[in-house]
Design an enzyme around this catalytic site. Structure first.
Site, PDB file in Angstrom:
ATOM      1  N   GLN A   1      38.485  51.452  45.814  1.00  0.00           N
ATOM      2  CA  GLN A   1      38.450  50.216  45.224  1.00  0.00           C
ATOM      3  C   GLN A   1      39.099  49.158  46.452  1.00  0.00           C
ATOM      4  O   GLN A   1      39.279  48.367  46.959  1.00  0.00           O
ATOM      5  CB  GLN A   1      38.341  49.769  43.914  1.00  0.00           C
ATOM      6  CG  GLN A   1      37.792  49.772  43.264  1.00  0.00           C
ATOM      7  CD  GLN A   1      38.112  49.091  41.490  1.00  0.00           C
ATOM      8  OE1 GLN A   1      38.970  50.132  41.029  1.00  0.00           O
ATOM      9  NE2 GLN A   1      37.765  48.102  41.032  1.00  0.00           N
TER      10      GLN A   1
ATOM     11  N   HIS B   1      36.227  53.753  32.714  1.00  0.00           N
ATOM     12  CA  HIS B   1      35.954  52.873  34.499  1.00  0.00           C
ATOM     13  C   HIS B   1      35.821  53.842  35.484  1.00  0.00           C
ATOM     14  O   HIS B   1      35.739  53.581  36.627  1.00  0.00           O
ATOM     15  CB  HIS B   1      36.277  51.586  33.632  1.00  0.00           C
ATOM     16  CG  HIS B   1      35.864  50.150  35.263  1.00  0.00           C
ATOM     17  ND1 HIS B   1      35.067  49.594  34.107  1.00  0.00           N
ATOM     18  CD2 HIS B   1      36.005  50.705  36.237  1.00  0.00           C
ATOM     19  CE1 HIS B   1      34.906  49.078  35.703  1.00  0.00           C
ATOM     20  NE2 HIS B   1      36.163  49.885  36.689  1.00  0.00           N
ATOM     21  N   GLU B   2      37.498  53.882  35.768  1.00  0.00           N
ATOM     22  CA  GLU B   2      38.601  54.269  36.564  1.00  0.00           C
ATOM     23  C   GLU B   2      38.099  55.737  37.266  1.00  0.00           C
ATOM     24  O   GLU B   2      37.611  55.538  38.118  1.00  0.00           O
ATOM     25  CB  GLU B   2      39.978  54.011  36.313  1.00  0.00           C
ATOM     26  CG  GLU B   2      39.965  53.036  36.563  1.00  0.00           C
ATOM     27  CD  GLU B   2      39.761  51.368  36.884  1.00  0.00           C
ATOM     28  OE1 GLU B   2      39.622  51.460  38.148  1.00  0.00           O
ATOM     29  OE2 GLU B   2      39.808  50.545  36.199  1.00  0.00           O
TER      30      GLU B   2
ATOM     31  N   CYS C   1      34.485  44.547  36.682  1.00  0.00           N
ATOM     32  CA  CYS C   1      35.078  45.475  37.353  1.00  0.00           C
ATOM     33  C   CYS C   1      35.555  44.302  38.323  1.00  0.00           C
ATOM     34  O   CYS C   1      35.303  43.837  38.809  1.00  0.00           O
ATOM     35  CB  CYS C   1      34.056  46.339  37.959  1.00  0.00           C
ATOM     36  SG  CYS C   1      35.126  47.640  38.844  1.00  0.00           S
ATOM     37  N   LEU C   2      37.070  44.498  39.364  1.00  0.00           N
ATOM     38  CA  LEU C   2      37.792  44.093  40.481  1.00  0.00           C
ATOM     39  C   LEU C   2      36.729  43.689  41.789  1.00  0.00           C
ATOM     40  O   LEU C   2      36.871  43.076  42.502  1.00  0.00           O
ATOM     41  CB  LEU C   2      38.372  44.262  40.797  1.00  0.00           C
ATOM     42  CG  LEU C   2      39.597  43.890  39.511  1.00  0.00           C
ATOM     43  CD1 LEU C   2      41.130  44.967  39.966  1.00  0.00           C
ATOM     44  CD2 LEU C   2      40.111  42.311  39.119  1.00  0.00           C
TER      45      LEU C   2
ATOM     46  N   GLY D   1      42.420  47.798  35.385  1.00  0.00           N
ATOM     47  CA  GLY D   1      42.839  48.998  35.689  1.00  0.00           C
ATOM     48  C   GLY D   1      41.829  49.389  37.661  1.00  0.00           C
ATOM     49  O   GLY D   1      41.547  48.132  38.225  1.00  0.00           O
TER      50      GLY D   1
ATOM     51  N   HIS E   1      34.720  55.277  39.096  1.00  0.00           N
ATOM     52  CA  HIS E   1      34.969  55.530  40.248  1.00  0.00           C
ATOM     53  C   HIS E   1      34.501  55.975  41.609  1.00  0.00           C
ATOM     54  O   HIS E   1      34.706  56.734  42.675  1.00  0.00           O
ATOM     55  CB  HIS E   1      36.417  53.922  40.868  1.00  0.00           C
ATOM     56  CG  HIS E   1      35.914  52.763  40.107  1.00  0.00           C
ATOM     57  ND1 HIS E   1      34.902  52.373  41.038  1.00  0.00           N
ATOM     58  CD2 HIS E   1      35.866  51.545  39.437  1.00  0.00           C
ATOM     59  CE1 HIS E   1      34.691  50.349  40.323  1.00  0.00           C
ATOM     60  NE2 HIS E   1      35.935  51.115  39.604  1.00  0.00           N
TER      61      HIS E   1
HETATM   62 ZN    ZN Z   1      35.813  49.306  38.648  1.00  0.00          ZN
END
Ligand code: ZN
Length: 150
Positions: free
Chosen positions: A51, A130-131, A88-89, A46, A134
């Protein structure tokens, strides 16, 4: 279509609250296309707009259930609990154990502004939570009971 740079932890943009999307236009479509390309290149589950440095309420999620674009998403119901590893990226080289709901019902708009509703379970539910975090400036490391080097 283009690959965008993924912002890393420490950048203020990841700590801000995102604005609602009000224009379902070409610019939004390009953002979502770029987010999909970036997510696939990074091999993640995701990606949220902040991000890639954009403070808008939009996320993309790529899970076995399918590929989803969620604009102005809201969790309207959550049930159960699951505890497991998450990454997480924007937090490279780490993973943590986070407890999330096991089932979430989420309402969102597609890129054309059509409102939709879906029930996500298991890992899909974890990805949605999670997304969506953000979009409110929250990272999983804020909630993790333990964070390790990956
Ligand atoms: Zn993340």
């Amino acid at each position: 279509m283009a690959i965008r740079n993924v912002v890393q932890e420490g950048d203020e943009v990841l700590r801000k609250k995102c604005f609602e999307v009000t224009a379902f236009d070409e610019k939004l479509g390009t953002l979502l296309d770029d987010m999909r390309d970036t997510l696939r290149k990074e091999d993640g589950a995701g990606l949220a707009a902040p991000q890639v440095g954009i403070l808008r309420r939009a996320v993309v999620i790529d899970v076995p259930e399918g590929f989803f674009e969620m604009v102005n998403p809201v969790i309207v119901d959550a049930k159960g609990e699951q505890t497991g590893w998450e990454g997480c990226l924007s937090v490279r080289g780490k993973r943590g154990i986070v407890t999330r709901p096991n089932v979430v019902k989420v309402e969102y708009s597609d890129r054309k502004g059509k409102r939709k509703k879906i029930t996500a379970r298991g890992f899909f539910a974890r990805a949605v939570c999670h997304e969506l975090d953000h979009l409110d400036g929250i990272l999983y490391i804020d909630k993790a009971e333990r964070v390790d080097r990956d």
